[in-house]
Design a protein around this motif. Structure first.
Motif, short mmCIF file in Angstrom:
data_model
loop_
_atom_site.label_atom_id
_atom_site.label_comp_id
_atom_site.label_asym_id
_atom_site.label_seq_id
_atom_site.Cartn_x
_atom_site.Cartn_y
_atom_site.Cartn_z
N GLY A 218 10.44 -0.86 -7.62
CA GLY A 218 10.63 -1.07 -6.19
C GLY A 218 9.48 -0.49 -5.40
O GLY A 218 8.50 0.02 -5.95
N VAL A 219 9.61 -0.57 -4.09
CA VAL A 219 8.60 -0.07 -3.16
C VAL A 219 9.23 1.01 -2.30
O VAL A 219 10.35 0.83 -1.79
CB VAL A 219 8.07 -1.20 -2.25
CG1 VAL A 219 7.13 -0.64 -1.18
CG2 VAL A 219 7.35 -2.26 -3.09
N SER B 111 0.83 -1.21 0.00
CA SER B 111 0.00 0.00 0.00
C SER B 111 0.86 1.25 0.00
O SER B 111 0.37 2.35 0.28
CB SER B 111 -0.92 0.00 1.23
OG SER B 111 -0.16 0.00 2.43
N ALA B 112 2.15 1.11 -0.30
CA ALA B 112 3.10 2.23 -0.25
C ALA B 112 2.81 3.26 -1.34
O ALA B 112 2.24 2.94 -2.38
CB ALA B 112 4.53 1.71 -0.40
N PRO B 113 3.24 4.53 -1.14
CA PRO B 113 3.01 5.56 -2.15
C PRO B 113 3.79 5.32 -3.44
O PRO B 113 3.39 5.80 -4.50
CB PRO B 113 3.46 6.85 -1.46
CG PRO B 113 4.34 6.43 -0.33
CD PRO B 113 3.82 5.09 0.10
N LEU B 114 4.90 4.58 -3.36
CA LEU B 114 5.64 4.20 -4.57
C LEU B 114 5.67 2.69 -4.66
O LEU B 114 6.03 2.00 -3.70
CB LEU B 114 7.07 4.74 -4.52
CG LEU B 114 7.96 4.35 -5.70
CD1 LEU B 114 7.45 4.94 -7.00
CD2 LEU B 114 9.41 4.77 -5.46
N HIS C 246 9.41 11.93 -4.81
CA HIS C 246 10.50 12.07 -3.84
C HIS C 246 11.19 10.73 -3.61
O HIS C 246 12.42 10.63 -3.57
CB HIS C 246 9.94 12.62 -2.52
CG HIS C 246 11.00 12.92 -1.51
ND1 HIS C 246 10.72 13.03 -0.17
CD2 HIS C 246 12.34 13.14 -1.62
CE1 HIS C 246 11.82 13.30 0.49
NE2 HIS C 246 12.82 13.38 -0.37
N LEU C 247 10.39 9.67 -3.49
CA LEU C 247 10.97 8.35 -3.26
C LEU C 247 11.76 7.87 -4.48
O LEU C 247 12.78 7.19 -4.33
CB LEU C 247 9.86 7.35 -2.92
CG LEU C 247 9.37 7.48 -1.46
CD1 LEU C 247 7.98 6.88 -1.30
CD2 LEU C 247 10.37 6.80 -0.52
N ARG C 248 11.34 8.24 -5.68
CA ARG C 248 12.14 7.91 -6.86
C ARG C 248 13.49 8.62 -6.81
O ARG C 248 14.52 8.05 -7.18
CB ARG C 248 11.39 8.30 -8.14
CG ARG C 248 10.21 7.40 -8.47
CD ARG C 248 9.66 7.69 -9.85
NE ARG C 248 8.42 6.95 -10.08
CZ ARG C 248 7.21 7.43 -9.86
NH1 ARG C 248 7.06 8.68 -9.41
NH2 ARG C 248 6.14 6.69 -10.08
N GLU C 249 13.49 9.86 -6.34
CA GLU C 249 14.75 10.59 -6.19
C GLU C 249 15.66 9.90 -5.18
O GLU C 249 16.87 9.76 -5.41
CB GLU C 249 14.46 12.02 -5.73
CG GLU C 249 13.72 12.87 -6.76
CD GLU C 249 13.20 14.17 -6.15
OE1 GLU C 249 13.58 14.49 -4.99
OE2 GLU C 249 12.40 14.86 -6.82
N VAL D 238 6.23 -7.71 -9.25
CA VAL D 238 7.60 -8.09 -8.91
C VAL D 238 8.37 -6.81 -8.60
O VAL D 238 8.32 -5.84 -9.36
CB VAL D 238 8.25 -8.86 -10.07
CG1 VAL D 238 9.72 -9.14 -9.78
CG2 VAL D 238 7.51 -10.17 -10.30
N ARG D 239 9.09 -6.81 -7.49
CA ARG D 239 9.84 -5.64 -7.05
C ARG D 239 11.29 -6.05 -6.76
O ARG D 239 11.56 -7.13 -6.26
CB ARG D 239 9.22 -5.03 -5.79
CG ARG D 239 7.74 -4.67 -5.95
CD ARG D 239 7.54 -3.49 -6.87
NE ARG D 239 6.15 -3.08 -6.95
CZ ARG D 239 5.32 -3.39 -7.94
NH1 ARG D 239 5.75 -4.13 -8.97
NH2 ARG D 239 4.07 -2.97 -7.92
N ARG D 240 12.20 -5.12 -7.06
CA ARG D 240 13.63 -5.38 -6.90
C ARG D 240 14.21 -4.81 -5.61
O ARG D 240 15.30 -5.19 -5.21
CB ARG D 240 14.40 -4.82 -8.09
CG ARG D 240 14.06 -5.50 -9.40
CD ARG D 240 14.86 -4.93 -10.55
NE ARG D 240 14.60 -5.67 -11.79
CZ ARG D 240 15.25 -6.76 -12.15
NH1 ARG D 240 16.21 -7.24 -11.37
NH2 ARG D 240 14.96 -7.37 -13.28
#
Length: 225
Positions: free
Chosen positions: A77-78, A33-36, A63-66, A42-44
């Motif tokens: 990813g998460v 349920s995370a914002p990113l 922001h999390l992508r940054e 599938v997540r790395r």
């Protein structure tokens, strides 16, 4: 499979701010349920990043992508954010299921509370419970969704054990990871093979994290902005 997080600091707004980073050896299935990186896929990698209580950005996903780019994280990813100092993470394990929780209970709520004018928040609320869990067996899509419900029920049980008339906070997030291969377990409920240890580990992590005083990271570091 290596799933323990690294503690990494990032330079931001003149501060060295901590984050927990999970870099599994191979991609994992996830429900979140995370914002990113929310949803099922599938997540790395996973990031749980502290932010100051003065945080005011309205684009947490960007922001999390940054943050992920700074840490050299690539692919899907998460990403989670919290005002809690993530160095205070609580880890619990039960029958191979591992749970990590950063627990801030400064702004508890009841999920089904009647609509009412918002009350004045505490001076320095730390109001986010972020949970990351790893189940060592593949779960079906339905079981992954059920696992989110199971660990959330366990969180609410832990808050009751702490004497709080609350089910969580308004900004809690949960991520459950599992291997992408193997026969899928069909169930993730609290009496299932993997849901039961997930519930116990989640309960213990939130209960133990909530039992100790939590000071916002920014208050601990004299963030007066």
């Amino acid at each position: 499979m290596r799933t323990e997080p690294e503690l990494i600091y990032r330079a931001e707004d003149g501060w060295e701010i901590p984050a927990l980073v999970w870099r599994p050896e191979a991609p994992l299935r996830a429900v979140s349920s995370a914002p990113l990186g929310g949803g099922i896929g599938v997540r790395r990698w996973v990031v749980n990043a502290t932010v100051p209580m003065s945080y005011h950005r309205d684009d947490p996903d960007a922001h999390l992508r940054e943050i992920a780019a700074r840490f050299g994280l690539r692919g899907p990813g998460v990403g989670l954010l919290t005002g809690v100092d993530v160095t205070e993470v609580v880890r619990r394990e039960d029958e191979g299921v591992r749970v990590w929780a950063t627990v801030g209970l400064g702004a508890p709520i009841q999920a089904a509370a009647p609509a009412a004018p918002a009350a004045a928040p505490p001076a320095h609320p730390v109001g986010t419970v972020n949970i990351v869990a790893f189940v060592p067996a593949r779960l079906s899509d339905a079981a992954l969704v059920n696992a989110i419900a199971t660990v959330t029920e366990a969180k609410a049980q832990a808050l009751a054990a702490l004497g709080l008339a609350a089910t969580g906070t308004a900004t809690d997030a949960v991520t459950v990871l599992c291997p992408p291969d193997g026969p899928p377990a069909a169930y993730g409920g609290p009496r299932s093979r993997w849901g039961a240890p997930l519930a116990r580990a989640g309960y213990a992590a939130v209960r133990d994290g909530g039992a100790r005083p939590v000071v916002p990271w920014s208050v601990r570091h004299h963030d007066a902005r």
